[in-house]
Design an enzyme around this catalytic site. Sequence first.
Site, short mmCIF file in Angstrom:
data_model
loop_
_atom_site.label_atom_id
_atom_site.label_comp_id
_atom_site.label_asym_id
_atom_site.label_seq_id
_atom_site.Cartn_x
_atom_site.Cartn_y
_atom_site.Cartn_z
N GLY A 52 0.83 -1.20 0.00
CA GLY A 52 0.00 0.00 0.00
C GLY A 52 0.86 1.24 0.00
O GLY A 52 1.39 1.63 -1.03
N PHE A 53 0.97 1.89 1.16
CA PHE A 53 1.74 3.12 1.32
C PHE A 53 1.25 4.23 0.38
O PHE A 53 2.03 4.86 -0.32
CB PHE A 53 3.24 2.89 1.10
CG PHE A 53 3.85 1.89 2.04
CD1 PHE A 53 4.21 2.27 3.32
CD2 PHE A 53 4.05 0.58 1.64
CE1 PHE A 53 4.79 1.36 4.18
CE2 PHE A 53 4.61 -0.34 2.50
CZ PHE A 53 4.97 0.04 3.78
N HIS A 54 -0.07 4.43 0.35
CA HIS A 54 -0.62 5.50 -0.47
C HIS A 54 -2.04 5.86 -0.05
O HIS A 54 -2.64 5.18 0.77
CB HIS A 54 -0.59 5.12 -1.96
CG HIS A 54 -1.45 3.96 -2.32
ND1 HIS A 54 -1.02 2.65 -2.27
CD2 HIS A 54 -2.74 3.90 -2.74
CE1 HIS A 54 -2.00 1.84 -2.64
NE2 HIS A 54 -3.06 2.58 -2.93
N ALA A 55 -2.53 6.93 -0.64
CA ALA A 55 -3.93 7.34 -0.54
C ALA A 55 -4.35 7.67 -1.97
O ALA A 55 -3.55 7.54 -2.90
CB ALA A 55 -4.09 8.56 0.37
N HIS A 100 -3.18 4.33 3.55
CA HIS A 100 -3.37 2.96 4.00
C HIS A 100 -2.17 2.08 3.67
O HIS A 100 -1.47 2.29 2.68
CB HIS A 100 -4.66 2.35 3.43
CG HIS A 100 -4.73 2.36 1.94
ND1 HIS A 100 -5.03 3.49 1.21
CD2 HIS A 100 -4.55 1.38 1.04
CE1 HIS A 100 -5.04 3.20 -0.08
NE2 HIS A 100 -4.74 1.92 -0.21
#
Length: 136
Positions: A52-55, A100
Amino acid sequence: MMLLKARSKLMMISEHGDERGYLTVIEGNKTIPFEIKRVFYIYGTKEGIRRGFHAHYKTKQALIALSGSCTIHLDNLERKDEIKLDCPTKILILEPNDWHEMYDFSVDCVLLVLASHLYDAEDYIRDYELFKSLHT
């Protein structure tokens, strides 16, 4: 562009079953609050790996652990949550404004993702500092 402050939420959907097994139905704009435009799934994630590591700017998602389990870390700068997905009737409705990360995948985890928009690289916020600046 500032991000909207919608709140991601966990919901349960009904299952129908008997001695033959179970059936669960998901319908766009009915079971989940958006039209489904893209479907993908994550599986075979090695132990200790985070994803993930993003929005997003606009994409809403529904996350479902079809088998196994994983944990979703949510951060919208006003609150941080850890959500365990561990049954196929539990759905996380993920709003675009939540940074997230997914982790703690069981060996048998298959994480299904239903998305409100087609893939668009420009919709991803992959830099946490940029994400923070969009919330102020």
